[in-house]
Scaffold this active site. Structure first.
Site, PDB file in Angstrom:
ATOM      1  N   TYR B  29      45.878 -43.721  36.434  1.00 33.80           N
ATOM      2  CA  TYR B  29      47.180 -43.405  37.029  1.00 33.80           C
ATOM      3  C   TYR B  29      46.957 -43.183  38.513  1.00 33.80           C
ATOM      4  CZ  TYR B  29      51.692 -40.910  37.419  1.00 33.80           C
ATOM      5  OH  TYR B  29      52.955 -40.498  37.729  1.00 33.80           O
ATOM      6  N   TYR B 183      54.045 -37.366  25.384  1.00 37.42           N
ATOM      7  CA  TYR B 183      53.051 -36.794  26.298  1.00 37.42           C
ATOM      8  C   TYR B 183      53.545 -35.498  26.928  1.00 37.42           C
ATOM      9  CZ  TYR B 183      49.962 -35.975  30.156  1.00 37.42           C
ATOM     10  OH  TYR B 183      49.088 -35.368  31.003  1.00 37.42           O
ATOM     11  N   HIS B 184      54.712 -35.582  27.561  1.00 33.42           N
ATOM     12  CA  HIS B 184      55.213 -34.457  28.362  1.00 33.42           C
ATOM     13  C   HIS B 184      55.723 -33.333  27.487  1.00 33.42           C
ATOM     14  CE1 HIS B 184      55.522 -38.373  30.241  1.00 33.42           C
ATOM     15  NE2 HIS B 184      55.060 -37.775  31.303  1.00 33.42           N
ATOM     16  N   LYS B 554      62.351 -23.270  42.364  1.00 26.64           N
ATOM     17  CA  LYS B 554      61.504 -24.441  42.243  1.00 26.64           C
ATOM     18  C   LYS B 554      61.945 -25.466  43.278  1.00 26.64           C
ATOM     19  CE  LYS B 554      58.899 -26.963  39.086  1.00 26.64           C
ATOM     20  NZ  LYS B 554      57.939 -26.921  40.187  1.00 26.64           N
ATOM     21  N   ASP B 558      59.699 -31.824  42.502  1.00 26.58           N
ATOM     22  CA  ASP B 558      58.816 -31.687  41.350  1.00 26.58           C
ATOM     23  C   ASP B 558      59.570 -31.044  40.192  1.00 26.58           C
ATOM     24  OD1 ASP B 558      56.708 -31.023  39.593  1.00 26.58           O
ATOM     25  OD2 ASP B 558      56.412 -29.126  40.655  1.00 26.58           O
ATOM     26  N   HIS B 560      58.143 -30.302  37.090  1.00 28.03           N
ATOM     27  CA  HIS B 560      57.301 -29.654  36.089  1.00 28.03           C
ATOM     28  C   HIS B 560      57.591 -28.155  36.109  1.00 28.03           C
ATOM     29  CE1 HIS B 560      55.273 -33.506  36.630  1.00 28.03           C
ATOM     30  NE2 HIS B 560      54.845 -33.339  35.396  1.00 28.03           N
TER      31      HIS B 560
END
Lengths: 337, 683
Positions: B29, B183-184, B554, B558, B560
């Site tokens: 990646y 995945y996440h 935040k 991003d 996450h």
């Protein structure tokens, strides 16, 4: 007004009236302060605030309803609609959820994408966790601050138990928000809570036919209640049922219109009367919060206490001042008794 | 396979002559700074034996903003490559013939646009789009739940996902139009059963949308099913992960057969790519991570019947900052050693007939199937996203996971056990042990996009945008007008703005308001217990006159949000009033919220590397507004020297992954609030 507190209070109130966000926030911080030593300062602030606006100024709207019906998104959409109409908006998002720790998660802002440069929109979250007085204690003073700074005040609160009836004392117009297919309406009718709302909104209109059907079912039930003479207080106002989709931003302009129509349906004296009733309820809730239900009993019952509070308010006291004099009377009665 | 007992030599022909399975596609990646720099990196990686490309886009590209947009500040070229128009895409693949590449693009909300640019560049290279091979991630459900690069409301996003599938199934038939991601979900805290259930429920929603939306004729549904692929996580519990992959295979076979009537067995095959777990990589003793990565790789390669088609491994130092080319090479070599040195690829499925594995797989299949039915009963995955149900479940699972690490119940070597260590030569020069992005890259990108807009045929770009807009309004497939817009020089920001304008934007539920914390299990260690913290906060509330209030912000693009969510939950748990605004807010919004909400402390979470740009802005603006006394703490992947620099600029504390004991962070916050309130009152 206690003279020592008068000067800073006048200055702060002037900042609030000018719409200075830092001043509005400072005033809200002050009225949330529960320490005994700040009570005079809060009283002084409320005194100063009410000299700055005429008695019937602005419009205070409560949005209430069960969790998960999309109230935050709807409140945000309504705030945007008001901004588009060049009205300045203050939002008080009240969260009655409580934890044993007293902690609270105030997630409403997450649903309100807003422009930080917009001086005409102010959002404050308020936790009423663990407060016996519930909404009335915390929200009244906050609304008094926001109503001085902004043309429209939106009070958003989750309807759990007592709060639907509490919110009535804080605002001019109560808007009940429900979602299609939830069966909430039947519960409200059974509980007699249908007396409270002035406007009913079926949100999540994006659910299409389901929402339309919920609205017409509700309209039918209300018509039957009215025919049976049970449709709430007798007035020129007919409780409207609207369908909105906060998500798709549809029906929001009609909601703003309906709220405005409700306000216009009341004469200035009716509006003043409603706000006075709210102020009395506030004073009484302060008293019972401080001393418990026993104070009401000792002072001759709830009705007598309300009369005394009305009297004190008529003589120019703020609800905080009225509660203080009731408190003194209670303590005197306690000593005498 | 038979082998004679007692023989020390291989009974079968020597490995070299033996029939070996073809290995999986090996990727890294990668992408950063600029298209040209990333192109250089791709060429080097291919020379090293990498067999596929995996493009990492920067956050502005992923969320549909040009480099000169306000929200792009500090984010350009950080976590990936900025691709703003066909010129960037051309530069990214310069000298790389697209008919010979297998390109995976981690792109979601703007997937139709990036695929359009890729197709347009292929046509410029003279490559027939029918020959293009690769993947667009194109799964928005996990964006709402974990990764945060969504733009549009769920239903509208599902329509765009379906558009890509409907278009590629005939026009770009070798393309994997969507990679349904579990995945996440694992990164967000999902248990294996939740991973299975939520990902498969997402695939069901996508296929149902295609079936009922009429974008694909019913007869072509089996062909569409055959193009759906998955993107999966592999954690350190690699036996369980092996079972999870076998459970995925079994469940997908059943769902595609029963629900979509797919008769052809090959079309029912569960095809998936993997990035092994980055979440479990540790900041202390980071050299141990290479061993974790290798074990995690085994979970998705050992079982032939459930083996990954493509594999990318993180680098050992990802918890410290951005990996360098050498760090990524180390991970690629691990794949090559497993595939080419070891005998793994010489065998049929080695778990065939294992009673133990089979029992575990059955257990997972049953539990996941029940969960899938439960989600269906809640109105499907989209409804469960909008109601906040799925997010809340994940927040709860993640809180349980963190608690297990805090209490020592779950051992993490070097973190909560065996923490003593000799000095690590790899991290002796800490700043040299990671890659730093050229700080000039953002300014260069801003200048470049302005030049691009000035240099193109503006009338043509405008006309293409009008056509795109009309297609969105009419509900037509987004791909053909997007490809036209790509050729007309439209930019990423313009493409997304046109869609934003018609469709509207979405803010997903944060999942924190209703989340319950499980207080069971072993006691959590740390300076203070939860009870002690609660008592201190109750005392502080008396001094302050109201309950201490914290803003969790935040900033940047991003998405996450796991760290921010867990801090918010913990702060609530110990008695703070917490205002959490969700992801993607500007420094200006954070400051405005801090003022309006009257908070006593601000916590900022950033993982994208934009902390040096965004955090000082917040601190400075607070000072200008007279809120300089409100302490600001920051958490994220923040290199040591940056942390010191932030502290010099007025940040009270900086937390990195090594600060895993949330109670200690809470102790700090209480102290900071008490100190600042005392000082402010005295002033």
């Amino acid at each position: 007004m206690p003279p020592r507190e008068a000067e800073p209070a006048v200055k702060l109130a002037a900042g609030v009236a000018a719409g200075d966000k830092v001043a509005v926030a400072a005033a809200l911080n002050l009225v949330e302060d529960r320490r005994a030593q700040t009570r005079n300062a809060v009283d002084a602030l409320l005194c100063a605030l009410r000299t700055l606006r005429p008695p019937g100024y602005g419009h205070r709207v409560g949005l209430t309803g069960p969790p998960g019906v999309g109230k935050s998104t709807l409140t945000a959409a309504l705030a945007r609609e008001y901004r588009a109409r060049s009205l300045r908006v203050g939002v008080l998002a009240v969260d009655p959820s409580s934890l044993r720790s007293g902690g609270a998660l105030l997630g409403d802002r997450a649903r309100m994408a807003f422009d930080p440069q917009d001086e005409g929109l102010f959002v404050r979250s308020l936790a009423t966790a663990g407060d016996a007085g519930g909404l009335a204690y915390a929200a009244n003073a906050g609304v008094a601050v926001l109503a001085t700074a902004y043309d429209r005040v939106l009070v958003e609160t989750t309807g759990v138990g007592q709060t639907e009836t509490d919110v009535e004392h804080v605002v001019d117009t109560v808007c009940l928000v429900i979602q299609p297919g939830s069966g909430d309406v039947l519960q409200f009718i059974k509980a007699g809570i249908m007396e409270i709302p002035d406007v009913i909104v079926v949100n999540k209109g994006d659910h299409g036919r389901l929402a339309q059907r919920a609205a017409s079912d509700l309209q039918g039930a209300l018509d039957r209640l009215r025919q049976a003479g049970l449709g709430g207080e007798q007035s020129a106002w007919t409780l409207p049922v609207l369908v909105t989709s906060a998500r798709d931003r549809t029906g929001i302009d009609a909601l703003a219109d309906a709220l405005q129509a409700h306000l216009a349906s009341r004469t200035p004296s009716e509006r003043a009367e409603k706000r006075s009733r709210g102020a009395v309820a506030w004073a009484v809730s302060l008293l019972s919060r401080q001393h418990g239900e026993h104070a009401l009993d000792l002072l001759g019952g709830a009705q007598a206490v309300r009369a005394q509070a009305t009297d004190a308010l008529a003589r120019g006291a703020t609800p905080i001042g009225a509660a203080a004099s009731l408190s003194e009377r209670y303590l005197a009665a306690l000593r005498a008794g | 396979m038979s082998s004679s007992a007692g023989s020390h030599k291989p009974a079968d022909p020597p490995a070299a002559q033996k029939q070996r399975e073809r290995p999986w596609i090996m990727r890294t990646y990668a992408g950063h700074s600029t298209a040209a720099k990333s192109n250089e990196l791709y060429r080097t990686n291919l020379q090293k034996g990498q067999t596929g490309l995996s493009v990492a886009f920067d956050l502005p590209t992923q969320t549909g903003y040009d480099p000169d947009h306000l929200l792009s500040r500090g984010e350009v070229g950080k976590v990936g490559v900025p691709v703003s128009h066909i010129g960037d895409m051309r530069a990214l693949f310069a000298g790389l013939p697209l008919d010979q590449m297998n390109t995976s693009m981690t792109i979601n909300a703007t997937a139709p646009w990036l695929l359009a640019l890729y197709i347009a560049v292929a046509e410029e290279q003279g490559v027939d789009k029918k020959l293009l091979q690769g993947t667009t991630q194109n799964d928005l459900v996990k964006e709402y739940l974990s990764r945060g690069t969504y733009i549009f409301p769920p239903a509208a996003s599902l329509k765009l996902t379906a558009d890509i599938i409907a278009y590629t199934v005939n026009e770009v038939p070798k393309w994997n139009p969507t990679n349904v991601c579990s995945y996440h979900l694992q990164e967000a805290g999902a248990t294996p059963v939740q991973e299975l259930a939520y990902a498969l429920s997402t695939a069901i929603a996508v296929l149902d949308a295609l079936k009922t939306g009429g974008q694909v004729p019913a007869a072509e549904i089996p062909k569409v099913v055959g193009r759906i692929s998955f993107f999966v996580n592999a954690g350190i519990r690699f036996i369980e992960e092996t079972c999870k992959m076998r459970a995925f295979t079994a469940l997908w076979d059943r769902i595609t057969k029963e629900r979509y009537g797919v008769q052809d067995e090959t079309l029912r095959r569960f095809r998936y790519g993997v990035q092994v777990n980055s979440l479990g990589l540790t900041e202390p003793q980071p050299e141990n991570n290479i061993l974790r990565i290798v074990l995690e790789m085994l979970g998705v390669t050992l079982s032939k019947d459930a083996r990954a088609r493509a594999l990318q491994l993180p680098a050992w130092n990802e918890a410290l900052g951005l990996p360098r080319p050498w760090d990524q090479q180390w991970s690629l070599r691990a794949q090559q050693i497993l595939a080419f040195e070891s005998d793994l690829l010489e065998y049929e499925d080695i778990f065939e007939g294992s009673v133990v594995i089979e029992a575990q797989v059955r257990k997972m299949v049953d539990a996941a199937y029940r969960e899938i039915q439960d989600i269906e009963a809640r109105g499907g995955v989209i409804e469960a996203v909008e109601s906040g149900y799925l997010k809340q479940r994940l927040v709860e699972s993640n809180a349980a996971r963190i608690r297990a690490i805090e209490s020592g119940q779950q051992v993490v070597v070097g973190v909560n056990k065996y923490t003593e260590t000799a000095e690590c030569p790899l991290t002796k020069d800490l700043d040299g042990a990671i890659l730093t992005v050229d700080p000039e890259a953002e300014q260069a990108a801003i200048a470049a996009i302005k030049k691009w807009r000035a240099g193109r045929d503006d009338a043509a770009a405008r006309a293409a945008l009008a056509k795109l807009r009309a297609a969105v309004e009419q509900g037509k497939n987004i791909m053909p007008p997007s490809i036209e817009a790509a050729k007309a020089g439209v930019t990423t920001g313009e493409w997304a703005a046109a869609l934003r304008d018609v469709i509207g934007e979405y803010r997903a539920p944060t999942g924190v308001s209703g989340a319950r914390l499980d207080q069971g299990g072993a006691a959590v260690s740390g300076k203070e217990t939860v009870e002690a913290l609660r008592a201190r906060i109750a005392g502080l509330a008396k001094t302050l006159g109201r309950r201490p209030k914290m803003l969790v912000g935040k900033p940047g693009l991003d998405g996450h949000s796991n760290g921010a969510e867990q801090i918010a939950l913990k702060a609530r748990d110990v008695g703070f009033e917490v205002v959490y605004e969700g992801i993607r807010v500007t420094p200006e919004q954070i400051v405005a919220s801090a003022i309006e909400e009257g908070v006593h402390v601000i916590g900022i979470s950033i993982l994208s590397g934009s902390h040096m740009e965004l955090v000082p802005q917040i601190v400075e603006q607070l000072r200008q507004k007279g809120l300089g006394h409100v302490p600001v703490v920051v958490g994220g992947i923040i290199p040591e020297s940056d942390a010191r620099a932030l502290e010099a600029k007025g940040v009270a504390r900086v937390y990195t992954p090594k600060d895993f004991l949330l109670n200690n962070i809470m102790s700090d916050l209480v102290e900071l609030v008490a100190k600042s309130a005392g000082a402010h009152a005295a002033a």
